[in-house]
Design an enzyme around this catalytic site. Structure first.
Site, PDB file in Angstrom:
ATOM      1  N   GLY A  68      -7.503  17.725 -21.456  1.00  0.00           N
ATOM      2  CA  GLY A  68      -7.285  16.160 -22.572  1.00  0.00           C
ATOM      3  C   GLY A  68      -7.662  17.171 -23.866  1.00  0.00           C
ATOM      4  CG  HIS A  88     -12.838  12.404 -16.301  1.00  0.00           C
ATOM      5  ND1 HIS A  88     -13.759  11.698 -16.887  1.00  0.00           N
ATOM      6  CD2 HIS A  88     -12.790  13.750 -17.288  1.00  0.00           C
ATOM      7  CE1 HIS A  88     -14.004  12.105 -17.867  1.00  0.00           C
ATOM      8  NE2 HIS A  88     -14.047  13.828 -17.472  1.00  0.00           N
ATOM      9  CG  LEU A 112     -11.426   6.006 -22.063  1.00  0.00           C
ATOM     10  CD1 LEU A 112     -10.622   5.562 -20.908  1.00  0.00           C
ATOM     11  CD2 LEU A 112     -12.370   4.841 -22.898  1.00  0.00           C
ATOM     12  CB  SER A 113     -16.553  10.376 -24.169  1.00  0.00           C
ATOM     13  OG  SER A 113     -17.426  11.390 -24.475  1.00  0.00           O
TER      14      SER A 113
END
Ligand code: PAF
Length: 282
Positions: free
Chosen positions: A149, A37, A186-187
């Site tokens: 993203g 983010h 990434l999450s």
């Protein structure tokens, strides 16, 4: 950085920005922020004078039995990270502010074609929820550009079509996937993984890399994808889909060169998604 919770306050703050003729970038999120983010915020910073981030866990994009209640809500930590990343305005409304007449009677936006199949196949209605909330946010913020993203490859395609079809005068900026050192994309949902599952999770990326290399070397897609699916199952994943598509998400034909390999797979309580673009040999 100011945090605003209601629409009149957001409109007032943005009116002042527009009077100064400043460029506005929007970064829509559901919070529980990570470096992926923050890369969106950094990209927004480079393209605009004022960065508006939104945090809203959108109930409309969660299906029955999905993780709406469990989805991590970490507003204070998110605020600190956004402040440090140079975000100017955080808009964090509650559900009643965005959907005042309730979800059942809410006008919805549906983006045909690209919303179907892949995540749209396994999560019916998901992209209607995404398209609806993103349209509301576009309408409220009226940004010059918005950053999304590339991990959510299909979502990005849905939003690009939404912007084109509804004539939103907004530039959509896709931001490359941010990965952990071991390759895992990434999450926020990685937080659901146990220590053992977290160790196994990069296998998704490694499997995609192996499949990409084989496809770029000219191997036939069907056996490559079958082998990749087997490798994922052997590592404890339950694959949802593993597909090769043209980069516009259309089918791969003999003429396709620019392609994308997309996967979604469950690992324990988490549903992970990832993708890699590749060039097919002629
Ligand atoms: O990618 C997300 O976090 C969400 O789908 C989005 C774009 C913020 C819409 O709720």
């Amino acid at each position: 950085m100011r945090t605003l919770r209601d629409i009149p306050a957001l409109r007032e703050a943005l009116d002042a920005v527009r009077r100064r003729d400043q460029r506005i970038a929007l970064v829509p999120t559901m919070g529980n922020l990570h470096d992926g983010h923050l890369a969106l915020v950094e990209s927004a910073r480079r393209h605009a004078d004022v960065v508006v981030t939104t945090i809203f866990v959108n109930p409309m994009q969660f299906g029955a039995g999905e993780d709406l209640a469990a989805y991590p809500r970490t507003l204070e930590m998110d605020q600190a990270q956004l402040e440090a990343a140079g975000c100017d305005l955080l808009f964090a409304p509650d559900t009643a502010a965005l959907y005042p007449r309730g979800l059942a009677s809410q006008t919805q936006v549906r983006v045909p074609g690209v919303s179907e199949g892949l995540c749209g196949g396994s999560r019916p209605g998901h992209f209607d929820g995404v398209a609806t909330v993103v349209s509301i946010l576009f309408n409220l913020v009226q940004p010059h550009l918005a950053c999304f993203g590339e991990k959510d490859y299909q979502q990005l395609a849905v939003i690009r079509k939404l912007v084109a079809d509804l004539h939103f005068p907004i530039e959509v900026v896709g931001v490359p996937i941010v990965r952990a050192e071991d390759g895992l994309a990434l999450s926020s949902r990685n937080g659901y993984l146990s220590a053992a599952e977290r160790q196994a999770a990069p296998m998704l990326y490694r499997t995609l890399c192996r499949a990409r290399d084989a496809l770029e070397a000219g191997e036939a897609p069907e056996p490559v994808l079958a082998e990749a699916g087997e490798a994922l199952r052997a590592a404890g994943f339950a694959p949802d889909y593993l597909e090769l598509r043209a980069t516009d998400l259309g089918p791969v034909t003999a003429a396709t060169r620019d392609a994308v390999l997309l996967a979604a797979a469950r690992l324990g309580p988490a549903r992970l998604i990832d993708n890699l673009t590749l060039t097919l040999p002629s």
